[in-house]
Scaffold this motif. Structure first.
Motif, mmCIF file in Angstrom:
data_model
loop_
_atom_site.group_PDB
_atom_site.id
_atom_site.type_symbol
_atom_site.label_atom_id
_atom_site.label_comp_id
_atom_site.label_asym_id
_atom_site.label_seq_id
_atom_site.Cartn_x
_atom_site.Cartn_y
_atom_site.Cartn_z
ATOM 1 N N ASN A 1 1.277 -5.332 -6.089
ATOM 2 C CA ASN A 1 1.872 -4.503 -5.067
ATOM 3 C C ASN A 1 0.806 -3.873 -4.166
ATOM 4 O O ASN A 1 0.922 -3.903 -2.953
ATOM 5 C CB ASN A 1 2.702 -3.389 -5.707
ATOM 6 C CG ASN A 1 3.982 -3.882 -6.340
ATOM 7 O OD1 ASN A 1 4.931 -4.196 -5.655
ATOM 8 N ND2 ASN A 1 3.998 -3.936 -7.653
ATOM 9 N N GLU A 2 -0.205 -3.299 -4.790
ATOM 10 C CA GLU A 2 -1.237 -2.593 -4.021
ATOM 11 C C GLU A 2 -2.064 -3.547 -3.157
ATOM 12 O O GLU A 2 -2.305 -3.276 -1.980
ATOM 13 C CB GLU A 2 -2.142 -1.795 -4.952
ATOM 14 C CG GLU A 2 -1.432 -0.688 -5.707
ATOM 15 C CD GLU A 2 -0.760 0.329 -4.808
ATOM 16 O OE1 GLU A 2 -1.456 0.953 -3.984
ATOM 17 O OE2 GLU A 2 0.463 0.502 -4.925
ATOM 18 N N LYS B 1 -2.282 -3.619 0.943
ATOM 19 C CA LYS B 1 -3.542 -3.477 1.688
ATOM 20 C C LYS B 1 -3.815 -4.676 2.589
ATOM 21 O O LYS B 1 -4.434 -4.537 3.639
ATOM 22 C CB LYS B 1 -4.690 -3.249 0.722
ATOM 23 C CG LYS B 1 -4.614 -1.892 0.047
ATOM 24 C CD LYS B 1 -5.686 -1.740 -0.999
ATOM 25 C CE LYS B 1 -5.511 -0.421 -1.735
ATOM 26 N NZ LYS B 1 -6.468 -0.287 -2.835
ATOM 27 N N SER C 1 -8.641 -7.744 -0.689
ATOM 28 C CA SER C 1 -7.822 -6.621 -1.155
ATOM 29 C C SER C 1 -7.693 -6.615 -2.677
ATOM 30 O O SER C 1 -7.722 -5.553 -3.302
ATOM 31 C CB SER C 1 -6.425 -6.679 -0.532
ATOM 32 O OG SER C 1 -6.501 -6.513 0.856
ATOM 33 N N THR D 1 -9.127 -3.557 -4.857
ATOM 34 C CA THR D 1 -8.138 -2.847 -5.670
ATOM 35 C C THR D 1 -8.558 -2.842 -7.132
ATOM 36 O O THR D 1 -8.497 -1.801 -7.803
ATOM 37 C CB THR D 1 -6.744 -3.482 -5.500
ATOM 38 O OG1 THR D 1 -6.361 -3.388 -4.123
ATOM 39 C CG2 THR D 1 -5.707 -2.784 -6.364
ATOM 40 N N THR E 1 -4.819 2.472 -14.858
ATOM 41 C CA THR E 1 -3.595 3.162 -14.483
ATOM 42 C C THR E 1 -2.896 3.630 -15.742
ATOM 43 O O THR E 1 -2.492 2.834 -16.569
ATOM 44 C CB THR E 1 -2.666 2.221 -13.689
ATOM 45 O OG1 THR E 1 -3.396 1.700 -12.589
ATOM 46 C CG2 THR E 1 -1.441 2.939 -13.182
ATOM 47 N N GLN F 1 -3.623 5.613 -10.926
ATOM 48 C CA GLN F 1 -2.237 5.820 -10.478
ATOM 49 C C GLN F 1 -2.142 6.907 -9.417
ATOM 50 O O GLN F 1 -1.208 6.910 -8.625
ATOM 51 C CB GLN F 1 -1.299 6.114 -11.657
ATOM 52 C CG GLN F 1 -1.390 7.508 -12.216
ATOM 53 C CD GLN F 1 -2.507 7.667 -13.237
ATOM 54 O OE1 GLN F 1 -3.291 6.749 -13.454
ATOM 55 N NE2 GLN F 1 -2.590 8.819 -13.845
ATOM 56 N N THR G 1 -3.875 7.103 -6.871
ATOM 57 C CA THR G 1 -4.200 6.513 -5.572
ATOM 58 C C THR G 1 -3.201 5.442 -5.151
ATOM 59 O O THR G 1 -3.362 4.857 -4.084
ATOM 60 C CB THR G 1 -5.613 5.882 -5.594
ATOM 61 O OG1 THR G 1 -5.607 4.739 -6.449
ATOM 62 C CG2 THR G 1 -6.655 6.881 -6.056
ATOM 63 N N LEU G 2 -2.182 5.173 -5.971
ATOM 64 C CA LEU G 2 -1.230 4.106 -5.664
ATOM 65 C C LEU G 2 -0.491 4.389 -4.359
ATOM 66 O O LEU G 2 0.004 5.489 -4.135
ATOM 67 C CB LEU G 2 -0.231 3.945 -6.811
ATOM 68 C CG LEU G 2 -0.821 3.479 -8.138
ATOM 69 C CD1 LEU G 2 0.254 3.477 -9.224
ATOM 70 C CD2 LEU G 2 -1.458 2.109 -8.017
ATOM 71 N N LEU G 3 -0.435 3.385 -3.514
ATOM 72 C CA LEU G 3 0.220 3.519 -2.219
ATOM 73 C C LEU G 3 1.672 3.064 -2.251
ATOM 74 O O LEU G 3 2.504 3.616 -1.525
ATOM 75 C CB LEU G 3 -0.545 2.733 -1.158
ATOM 76 C CG LEU G 3 -1.982 3.209 -0.909
ATOM 77 C CD1 LEU G 3 -2.724 2.239 -0.005
ATOM 78 C CD2 LEU G 3 -1.969 4.597 -0.319
ATOM 79 N N TYR H 1 3.148 1.014 -5.474
ATOM 80 C CA TYR H 1 3.665 0.727 -6.811
ATOM 81 C C TYR H 1 4.484 1.899 -7.356
ATOM 82 O O TYR H 1 4.032 3.045 -7.362
ATOM 83 C CB TYR H 1 2.516 0.417 -7.773
ATOM 84 C CG TYR H 1 2.997 0.124 -9.175
ATOM 85 C CD1 TYR H 1 3.419 -1.148 -9.523
ATOM 86 C CD2 TYR H 1 3.057 1.124 -10.134
ATOM 87 C CE1 TYR H 1 3.871 -1.431 -10.802
ATOM 88 C CE2 TYR H 1 3.515 0.867 -11.410
ATOM 89 C CZ TYR H 1 3.923 -0.411 -11.736
ATOM 90 O OH TYR H 1 4.382 -0.668 -13.001
#
Length: 97
Positions: A1-2, A6, A29, A33, A43, A59, A61-63, A65
């Motif tokens: 996901n992350e 990105k 990315s 990541t 995480t 976790q 910093t998760l954008l 997820y």
């Protein structure tokens, strides 16, 4: 996901419809990541504790997820959730095409 977020790639996009430029951006990315996740101890979801006895802080910093329905931290659009191969995925309909 992350990494997909990105790279600006929607997880529902067919792999055959991703151009070389986007594949190169995705590879970068993924690398950045994973490096960030390792540096921050992974995480921590639920009760996971790392090998050093400490929880991971990635976790924080998760954008995208786990954030379906919340506002995108980049553009404020509502994040969408979907299932792909029985796995949950979250993406921003504005940032990821």
């Amino acid at each position: 996901n992350e990494a997909l977020f990105k790279a600006g790639i929607r997880p529902t996009r067919a792999a055959g419809r991703v151009g070389l430029h986007r594949y190169l951006r995705l590879a970068e990315s993924i690398r950045t990541t994973l490096e960030a996740a390792i540096e921050l101890g992974g995480t921590t979801l639920r009760d996971f504790i790392g090998g050093n006895g400490e929880p991971g802080y990635f976790q924080q910093t998760l954008l995208v997820y786990g954030r379906a329905g919340q506002a995108c931290k980049v553009c404020q659009a509502h994040l969408k959730g979907c299932l792909i191969g029985q796995r949950a995925s979250v993406y921003c309909p504005r940032c990821q095409t």
